[in-house]
Design an enzyme around this catalytic site. Structure first.
Site, short mmCIF file in Angstrom:
data_model
loop_
_atom_site.label_atom_id
_atom_site.label_comp_id
_atom_site.label_asym_id
_atom_site.label_seq_id
_atom_site.Cartn_x
_atom_site.Cartn_y
_atom_site.Cartn_z
N ASN A 1 -26.43 134.51 25.62
CA ASN A 1 -25.48 135.62 25.53
C ASN A 1 -25.65 136.55 26.72
OD1 ASN A 1 -24.11 135.21 23.03
ND2 ASN A 1 -26.07 135.59 22.01
N ASN A 2 -26.55 136.17 27.62
CA ASN A 2 -26.88 137.04 28.74
C ASN A 2 -25.98 136.69 29.93
OD1 ASN A 2 -28.16 137.96 31.15
ND2 ASN A 2 -30.10 138.18 30.06
N LYS B 1 -27.64 135.87 33.32
CA LYS B 1 -28.20 134.53 33.39
C LYS B 1 -27.10 133.49 33.57
CE LYS B 1 -31.09 133.52 30.06
NZ LYS B 1 -32.04 133.57 28.89
N ASP C 1 -35.65 129.81 28.11
CA ASP C 1 -36.38 130.99 27.68
C ASP C 1 -37.25 131.39 28.85
OD1 ASP C 1 -36.81 132.94 25.69
OD2 ASP C 1 -38.81 132.15 25.39
N PHE D 1 -31.27 142.10 36.62
CA PHE D 1 -31.39 142.64 35.27
C PHE D 1 -32.87 142.64 34.88
CE2 PHE D 1 -32.34 138.94 32.52
CZ PHE D 1 -32.21 137.91 33.44
N GLY D 2 -33.13 143.08 33.66
CA GLY D 2 -34.49 143.02 33.12
C GLY D 2 -35.50 143.73 34.00
N TYR D 3 -36.59 143.05 34.31
CA TYR D 3 -37.70 143.64 35.06
C TYR D 3 -37.49 143.55 36.58
CZ TYR D 3 -40.07 143.27 30.51
OH TYR D 3 -40.40 143.39 29.18
N ASP D 4 -36.32 143.12 37.03
CA ASP D 4 -36.09 142.91 38.46
C ASP D 4 -36.46 144.11 39.34
OD1 ASP D 4 -35.37 140.29 38.23
OD2 ASP D 4 -33.21 140.63 38.32
N ARG E 1 -35.88 130.96 37.29
CA ARG E 1 -34.72 130.28 36.71
C ARG E 1 -34.05 129.38 37.73
NH1 ARG E 1 -32.58 134.31 35.35
NH2 ARG E 1 -33.79 134.58 33.47
P1 ITT Z 1 -30.79 134.95 25.82
O1 ITT Z 1 -31.95 134.75 24.87
O2 ITT Z 1 -29.50 135.35 25.16
O3 ITT Z 1 -30.59 133.79 26.74
P2 ITT Z 1 -32.46 137.07 27.00
O4 ITT Z 1 -32.08 138.31 27.75
O5 ITT Z 1 -33.22 137.24 25.73
O6 ITT Z 1 -31.14 136.20 26.80
P3 ITT Z 1 -34.70 135.43 27.98
O7 ITT Z 1 -35.15 135.23 26.58
O8 ITT Z 1 -34.63 134.23 28.85
O9 ITT Z 1 -33.27 136.17 28.02
O10 ITT Z 1 -35.62 136.43 28.76
C1 ITT Z 1 -36.39 137.37 28.07
C2 ITT Z 1 -36.53 138.62 28.88
O11 ITT Z 1 -37.32 138.35 30.05
C3 ITT Z 1 -35.23 139.21 29.40
O12 ITT Z 1 -34.57 140.01 28.43
C4 ITT Z 1 -35.76 140.05 30.57
O13 ITT Z 1 -36.34 141.24 30.09
C5 ITT Z 1 -36.89 139.16 31.11
N1 ITT Z 1 -36.33 138.29 32.18
C6 ITT Z 1 -36.04 136.97 32.10
N2 ITT Z 1 -35.54 136.52 33.27
C7 ITT Z 1 -35.50 137.58 34.10
C8 ITT Z 1 -35.08 137.78 35.44
O14 ITT Z 1 -34.56 136.81 36.16
N3 ITT Z 1 -35.20 139.00 35.97
C9 ITT Z 1 -35.72 140.01 35.25
N4 ITT Z 1 -36.11 139.94 33.98
C10 ITT Z 1 -36.02 138.72 33.40
#
Ligand code: ITT
Length: 192
Positions: A9-10, A13, A69, A149-152, A178
């Site tokens: 859902n991301n 990604k 994941d 996104f996330g910790y980038d 990824r």
């Molecule tokens: P889905 O389960 O819907 O695919 P998600 O956001 O939960 O989406 P993941 O389980 O793969 O995605 O990743 C878990 C977390 O890890 C994600 O929410 C980010 O906080 C971090 N993360 C993963 N990939 C990242 C990236 O490329 N850059 C920064 N943070 C990342």
């Protein structure tokens, strides 16, 4: 053209992976197949969680699919947040809270070594396969950059002096966890 579901859902990604897969497959998101289920990520490893997602979609929709994941492992925090990366700060997907907690827990610790890891689980023609990717780096003391996104904003990959959030999507994709896992996936998909 063959269809392949990417069980996520991301949107970030999805964009990153779609750019890598190119035109060889038509990539469908969970939205595209009308899946609104909340797939529980109850596993203790990236592999288990990726498989939970792809197996759920395959069983329910009988479609070829893959799921990934991913997460961040910080050495000085014994590998945390790991599989809890998405909900480290308390709420799933609250990236600001996640980074706040990580920076607080790490404090002034000089050991900033960390890595992003991805496991992709593919189910195709009723076979299950796994692909992995990782990128080593360090955790910055402060956020820099607005991309990704996330910790980038706090992750600086080794060999670079900028964070993932300061890179273009293409630049990040070339070296990211990824991106590397998807390269293996695409090599497999394009093999004769
Ligand atoms: P889905 O389960 O819907 O695919 P998600 O956001 O939960 O989406 P993941 O389980 O793969 O995605 O990743 C878990 C977390 O890890 C994600 O929410 C980010 O906080 C971090 N993360 C993963 N990939 C990242 C990236 O490329 N850059 C920064 N943070 C990342």
């Amino acid at each position: 053209m063959r269809q392949l579901v990417f069980a996520t859902n991301n949107k970030h990604k999805l964009g990153e992976v779609a750019a890598k897969i190119g035109d060889s497959f038509k990539l469908l998101s969970l939205d595209d197949i009308g899946c609104r289920d909340e797939i529980e990520e109850t596993g203790l490893t990236f592999t288990e969680n990726a498989a939970l997602k792809s197996r759920f979609i395959h069983q329910k929709y009988k479609l070829d699919c893959f799921a990934d994941d991913s997460g961040l492992e910080v050495d000085a925090l014994n590998g945390e947040p790991g599989v809890f990366s998405a909900r480290y700060g308390g709420t799933h997907g609250d990236h600001e809270a996640n980074m706040d907690k990580l920076l607080k827990n790490l404090g002034d610790n000089p050991n900033r070594k960390s890595r992003f890891r991805t496991v992709i689980s593919l189910i195709m023609d009723d076979k299950e396969l796994f692909f992995e990717g990782a990128v080593e780096g360090t955790i910055r003391h402060e956020r820099t950059g607005t991309g990704g996104f996330g910790y980038d904003p706090i992750f600086q990959p080794d060999g670079h002096d900028i964070t993932f959030a300061e890179m273009s999507m293409e630049e990040k994709n070339r070296i990211s966890h990824r991106g590397r896992a998807v390269e293996q996936l695409t090599a497999f998909l394009s093999a004769p």
